[in-house]
Design a protein around this motif. Structure first.
Motif, mmCIF file in Angstrom:
data_model
loop_
_atom_site.group_PDB
_atom_site.id
_atom_site.type_symbol
_atom_site.label_atom_id
_atom_site.label_comp_id
_atom_site.label_asym_id
_atom_site.label_seq_id
_atom_site.Cartn_x
_atom_site.Cartn_y
_atom_site.Cartn_z
ATOM 1 N N TYR A 105 1.017 -1.340 0.025
ATOM 2 C CA TYR A 105 -0.060 -0.039 0.007
ATOM 3 C C TYR A 105 0.910 1.047 0.072
ATOM 4 C CZ TYR A 105 0.795 -0.692 4.948
ATOM 5 O OH TYR A 105 1.382 -1.009 6.263
ATOM 6 N N GLY A 106 2.088 1.109 0.197
ATOM 7 C CA GLY A 106 2.925 2.238 0.206
ATOM 8 C C GLY A 106 3.059 2.977 -1.159
ATOM 9 N N PRO A 107 3.585 2.394 -1.987
ATOM 10 C CA PRO A 107 3.787 3.081 -3.282
ATOM 11 C C PRO A 107 2.150 3.473 -4.147
ATOM 12 C CG PRO A 107 4.909 0.990 -3.454
ATOM 13 C CD PRO A 107 4.022 1.028 -2.283
ATOM 14 N N GLU A 108 1.436 2.670 -3.768
ATOM 15 C CA GLU A 108 -0.182 2.849 -4.086
ATOM 16 C C GLU A 108 -0.576 4.323 -3.567
ATOM 17 O OE1 GLU A 108 -4.660 1.027 -4.652
ATOM 18 O OE2 GLU A 108 -3.117 0.056 -3.706
ATOM 19 N N ALA A 109 -0.274 4.589 -2.068
ATOM 20 C CA ALA A 109 -0.792 5.922 -1.473
ATOM 21 C C ALA A 109 -0.048 6.966 -2.328
ATOM 22 C CB ALA A 109 -0.215 5.581 -0.075
ATOM 23 N N ILE A 110 1.364 6.868 -2.666
ATOM 24 C CA ILE A 110 2.020 7.721 -3.364
ATOM 25 C C ILE A 110 1.458 8.147 -4.684
ATOM 26 C CG2 ILE A 110 4.083 8.374 -4.560
ATOM 27 C CD1 ILE A 110 5.594 6.884 -2.538
ATOM 28 N N VAL A 111 0.977 6.948 -5.325
ATOM 29 C CA VAL A 111 0.400 7.257 -6.645
ATOM 30 C C VAL A 111 -0.917 8.077 -6.617
ATOM 31 C CG1 VAL A 111 -0.613 5.842 -8.681
ATOM 32 C CG2 VAL A 111 1.690 5.318 -7.809
ATOM 33 N N LEU A 112 -1.707 7.462 -5.503
ATOM 34 C CA LEU A 112 -2.962 8.107 -5.552
ATOM 35 C C LEU A 112 -3.174 9.577 -5.460
ATOM 36 C CD1 LEU A 112 -4.657 5.421 -3.688
ATOM 37 C CD2 LEU A 112 -5.596 5.978 -5.798
ATOM 38 N N GLY B 151 3.383 8.457 1.488
ATOM 39 C CA GLY B 151 4.219 6.885 1.163
ATOM 40 C C GLY B 151 4.933 6.499 2.405
ATOM 41 N N CYS B 152 5.001 7.406 3.436
ATOM 42 C CA CYS B 152 5.821 7.112 4.644
ATOM 43 C C CYS B 152 5.230 6.224 5.390
ATOM 44 C CB CYS B 152 5.932 8.478 5.317
ATOM 45 S SG CYS B 152 7.245 9.633 4.630
ATOM 46 N N SER B 153 3.916 5.711 5.000
ATOM 47 C CA SER B 153 3.308 4.518 5.761
ATOM 48 C C SER B 153 4.015 3.298 5.524
ATOM 49 C CB SER B 153 1.821 4.417 5.226
ATOM 50 O OG SER B 153 1.597 4.232 3.721
ATOM 51 N N VAL C 153 9.863 10.626 -5.408
ATOM 52 C CA VAL C 153 9.145 10.634 -4.197
ATOM 53 C C VAL C 153 9.656 9.192 -3.026
ATOM 54 C CG1 VAL C 153 7.212 10.452 -2.588
ATOM 55 C CG2 VAL C 153 7.247 12.011 -4.624
ATOM 56 N N THR C 154 9.591 7.979 -4.032
ATOM 57 C CA THR C 154 9.908 6.694 -3.416
ATOM 58 C C THR C 154 11.373 6.740 -3.111
ATOM 59 O OG1 THR C 154 8.363 5.671 -4.871
ATOM 60 C CG2 THR C 154 9.829 4.446 -3.799
ATOM 61 N N LEU C 155 12.493 7.367 -3.692
ATOM 62 C CA LEU C 155 13.845 7.504 -3.460
ATOM 63 C C LEU C 155 14.188 8.282 -2.254
ATOM 64 C CD1 LEU C 155 15.315 8.065 -7.266
ATOM 65 C CD2 LEU C 155 15.443 5.929 -5.714
ATOM 66 N N ALA C 156 13.315 9.421 -2.164
ATOM 67 C CA ALA C 156 13.204 10.223 -0.797
ATOM 68 C C ALA C 156 12.842 9.351 0.404
ATOM 69 C CB ALA C 156 12.489 11.426 -0.772
ATOM 70 N N ILE C 157 11.911 8.471 0.231
ATOM 71 C CA ILE C 157 11.400 7.723 1.542
ATOM 72 C C ILE C 157 12.501 6.697 1.580
ATOM 73 C CG2 ILE C 157 9.315 6.015 2.013
ATOM 74 C CD1 ILE C 157 7.600 7.772 0.396
ATOM 75 N N ALA C 158 13.090 6.018 0.565
ATOM 76 C CA ALA C 158 13.960 5.036 0.649
ATOM 77 C C ALA C 158 15.370 5.713 1.253
ATOM 78 C CB ALA C 158 14.365 4.495 -0.646
ATOM 79 N N VAL D 297 14.682 -2.277 -1.513
ATOM 80 C CA VAL D 297 14.942 -2.822 -2.953
ATOM 81 C C VAL D 297 13.408 -2.970 -3.392
ATOM 82 C CG1 VAL D 297 15.288 -5.247 -4.231
ATOM 83 C CG2 VAL D 297 16.825 -4.048 -2.619
ATOM 84 N N MET D 298 12.527 -3.503 -2.696
ATOM 85 C CA MET D 298 11.033 -3.619 -3.172
ATOM 86 C C MET D 298 10.307 -2.546 -3.381
ATOM 87 S SD MET D 298 9.524 -6.952 -1.070
ATOM 88 C CE MET D 298 9.889 -6.370 0.576
ATOM 89 N N LEU D 299 10.506 -1.570 -2.629
ATOM 90 C CA LEU D 299 9.923 0.239 -2.838
ATOM 91 C C LEU D 299 10.503 0.625 -4.001
ATOM 92 C CD1 LEU D 299 9.620 1.492 0.740
ATOM 93 C CD2 LEU D 299 7.643 0.449 -0.570
ATOM 94 N N ILE D 300 11.710 0.784 -4.073
ATOM 95 C CA ILE D 300 12.235 1.389 -5.487
ATOM 96 C C ILE D 300 12.063 0.537 -6.500
ATOM 97 C CG2 ILE D 300 14.373 1.942 -6.444
ATOM 98 C CD1 ILE D 300 15.570 2.330 -3.700
ATOM 99 N N GLY D 301 12.021 -0.869 -6.397
ATOM 100 C CA GLY D 301 11.670 -1.698 -7.595
ATOM 101 C C GLY D 301 10.366 -1.422 -8.264
ATOM 102 N N LEU D 302 9.367 -1.614 -7.116
ATOM 103 C CA LEU D 302 7.965 -1.175 -7.672
ATOM 104 C C LEU D 302 7.691 0.141 -8.337
ATOM 105 C CD1 LEU D 302 6.309 -2.973 -4.649
ATOM 106 C CD2 LEU D 302 6.422 -3.754 -7.015
ATOM 107 N N SER D 303 8.371 1.123 -7.827
ATOM 108 C CA SER D 303 8.283 2.535 -8.350
ATOM 109 C C SER D 303 9.036 2.393 -9.800
ATOM 110 C CB SER D 303 8.922 3.386 -7.308
ATOM 111 O OG SER D 303 8.194 3.687 -6.165
ATOM 112 N N VAL D 304 9.971 1.806 -10.161
ATOM 113 C CA VAL D 304 10.394 1.823 -11.303
ATOM 114 C C VAL D 304 9.566 1.297 -12.276
ATOM 115 C CG1 VAL D 304 12.369 0.653 -12.775
ATOM 116 C CG2 VAL D 304 12.829 1.786 -10.498
ATOM 117 N N LEU D 305 8.906 -0.103 -11.652
ATOM 118 C CA LEU D 305 8.110 -0.612 -12.848
ATOM 119 C C LEU D 305 6.904 0.466 -12.932
ATOM 120 C CD1 LEU D 305 7.861 -4.235 -11.587
ATOM 121 C CD2 LEU D 305 9.271 -3.109 -13.253
ATOM 122 N N ILE D 306 6.263 1.042 -12.004
ATOM 123 C CA ILE D 306 5.196 1.972 -12.082
ATOM 124 C C ILE D 306 5.473 3.006 -13.318
ATOM 125 C CG2 ILE D 306 3.891 3.877 -11.157
ATOM 126 C CD1 ILE D 306 4.094 2.404 -8.426
#
Length: 612
Positions: free
Chosen positions: A45-52, A228-230, A68-73, A266-275
């Motif tokens: 739900y983290g990446p989804e919260a950013i996207v929404l 996304g900080c969730s 934004v995800t890189l900042a969270i990472a 790795v999972m957060l950044i990877g999912l954001s790259v795919l988005i």
């Protein structure tokens, strides 16, 4: 067989001696499974919260998902490094509470503890409802029963944790491994895709991109960052539960913390790259993770594996709270801020009372929210950032005292980042329900203070910390309430004459003709039996049982102030639990009245009817 207990005995939920064996403690791997499910599941739900949030700026806004995800990472990396230092400096656990207590004062430590308590409780409710929401999305016919399913999942997780944290880790290590493995495979495969393999999951669903797109300004980016900080909730759980690890506990906990940070990053950044790679747009009724699985792997069995693993892990991520909160409550109980019962540890290294309390409060939240995730999410993740900030600030003072400036700089950076994040998260979610946390946190701190003052008064009366007067013998008088001649009466008098210098049996007599006849019959039988103990009649004009006994005790104490009065109440303990419903509860009534109105010692003698 008879059992004699006093009213001060800790009868309910008697704990067995703790087993300190290593088999009931965590390794780095099992610790990762037991204490990181919350953080691992946040990738759902983290990446989804950013996207929404970024969808408000249309397709252009979605282009900022990766930054934004890189900042969270980056914040995640600072937190992991900081909490490794917390673990090393405070191996007894407690996380931000222990740090604040040592360096920032009592009141600040209570704020840290209160924020963690709130976040742990909310994590259970959010995790369970999110997992069940994934289930009802796959099987819409279950939507009307989601509250019942939520409570069932909560009961399951509670039962597993009552068996011990190691058993919970073993039970959840397989779904954790399946989920992490599936996400990493999906990311790896997706990186080799030039375009989505399938869009079947989102076909026919309306896009949630704003028609009147706003500009991408600082406020929008801050709100996306806050949402996304969730994904960072749960990072502190390992530091809070260091004593649950095998020796060397601090070293194993630090390894688990690093592994958690690496996998989550790795999972957060990877999912954001795919988005960004697939140009994904959020749609109604389909999660971002489901769209990514569809795009990377296709709409096949692999897609359903990821969906099922996500559903299971979301529901089980509540286990992080069951691993961390009982340890925190134990430390608070040790410092007299919560009832001491939370400090008791049963066999298998289980803080049973903390586990049960967490389950009860979480169940109340589930009932209050009706099993709806959306009503709970706005309250989520605020408390943990308050704890983050306090912990990092305290660690700056910790390292400054030893002149380790490099470590102090790292924690100072973490304190600034998490402090800003706490303000942003609270402000962004305030009107969505976060104001409840702003109110609840001071109330919880006030409750801690109230308990602490109560224990202070109790300690003062008991003379805790002072050498007491030497014991001395006083005259002892034992009263035994009786209503008839039975074997129970004989057992009670036998115990009484063994305890006191003088024993008197007392019977309450009411003015009704039937009661007078019964009392006169008892007196005749008593004279014939002649047990060597006088029978005293206590007349009562009202249909009262306990008050005449307590009044008689007060008369005895007034007549002989130096006499210790004990009221020994005989009770039959039936062979089967259900047979307790057949008892008249006369003993409980007398005990309550004597305890309320006098300072006499109360002994309750239980005669076990099933004994041979």
């Amino acid at each position: 067989m008879t059992t004699l207990t006093t009213e001060n005995d800790a009868v309910p939920g008697a704990e067995e001696p703790p087993d300190s064996g290593a088999r009931h403690r965590l390794t780095a791997v099992t610790g990762l499974a037991a204490l990181s499910l919350d953080a691992m599941a946040s990738v759902a739900y983290g990446p989804e919260a950013i996207v929404l949030v970024l969808a408000a700026a249309g397709g252009y806004g979605l282009g900022f998902t990766l930054p934004v995800t890189l900042a969270i990472a980056g914040l995640l990396a600072v937190l992991v490094a900081s909490y490794r230092q917390v673990i090393a400096a405070f191996p007894d656990g407690g996380g931000s509470y222990a740090v604040a207590k040592a360096h920032l004062g009592r009141r600040t430590s209570l704020v840290a503890a209160g924020s963690l308590v709130l976040d742990y409780v909310l994590n259970v409710a959010v995790a369970v409802t999110a997992g069940v929401a994934a289930l009802t999305s796959a099987f819409p016919g279950l939507y009307g029963d989601r509250l019942v399913i939520c409570l069932g999942v909560l009961v399951l997780i509670t039962a597993v944790n009552l068996r011990g944290i190691v058993d919970s880790a073993r039970a959840f290590i397989v779904p954790t491994a399946v989920f992490v493995g599936a996400i990493l495979v999906m990311i790896a495969v997706g990186l080799f895709r030039d375009a989505p393999v399938s869009t079947a999951a989102s076909d026919g669903h309306a896009s949630v991109l704003a028609d009147n797109a706003t500009t991408v300004g600082a406020l929008l980016l801050l709100k996306a960052f806050a949402s996304g900080c969730s994904a960072l909730t749960g990072v502190e759980a390992i530091a809070n539960a260091v004593p649950s690890f095998r020796a060397p506990a601090a070293r194993r906990a630090m390894r688990a913390e690093v592994a958690l940070g690496a996998l989550l990053g790795v999972m957060l950044i990877g999912l954001s790259v795919l988005i960004s790679r697939f140009g994904l747009q959020p749609v109604e009724g389909v999660t971002v993770l489901a769209q990514l699985a569809d795009a990377s792997l296709g709409h096949n069995w692999a897609f359903y594996v990821i969906q099922f693993a996500t559903m299971v892990l979301l529901a089980l991520s509540a286990n992080t709270s069951f691993g961390g909160l009982p340890v925190l409550l134990k430390l608070l109980a040790r410092d007299n801020y919560v009832p001491h019962v939370f400090g008791l540890k049963a066999d298998r290294q289980v803080h049973r009372h903390g586990v049960v309390w967490l389950a009860v409060v979480s169940a109340a939240l589930l009932v209050f929210s009706g099993g709806d995730t959306n009503s709970l999410v706005p309250l989520f993740a605020i408390g943990v950032f308050v704890g983050f900030t306090i912990a990092q600030t305290g660690m700056v003072l910790h390292w400054r005292a030893t002149r380790q400036w490099g470590r102090a700089l790292l924690n100072g950076l973490g304190a600034v980042l998490t402090g800003v994040s706490a303000i942003v998260v609270t402000a962004a979610k305030f009107h969505d329900g976060a104001w409840l946390i702003v109110i609840a946190l001071p109330l919880l701190v006030l409750a801690f203070e109230t308990v602490h003052r109560a224990y202070g008064r109790i300690g003062e009366r008991l003379g805790v910390g002072r050498v007491p007067e030497p014991p001395h013998r006083e005259r002892s008088l034992v009263l035994v309430p009786v209503s008839s001649l039975t074997r129970l009466t004989s057992e009670a008098l036998t115990a009484a004459v063994s305890l006191g210098d003088e024993v008197r049996a007392v019977t309450v007599c009411h003015p009704d003709p039937e009661d007078r006849v019964q009392t006169e019959a008892l007196e005749r039988d008593w004279a014939l039996w002649n047990p060597g103990v006088p029978l005293v009649r206590l007349p009562s004009e009202r249909r009262s049982l306990g008050r005449p006994v307590s009044s008689y005790v007060r008369e005895l104490r007034a007549a002989a102030p130096g006499t210790r009065v004990t009221v020994l109440i005989p009770e039959a303990e039936p062979e089967h639990l259900w047979q307790r419903l057949l008892q008249n509860q006369r003993g409980a009534v007398v005990a309550h009245a004597v305890r309320r109105d006098t300072d006499a010692v109360i002994c309750r003698l239980r005669f076990r009817l099933g004994a041979r």
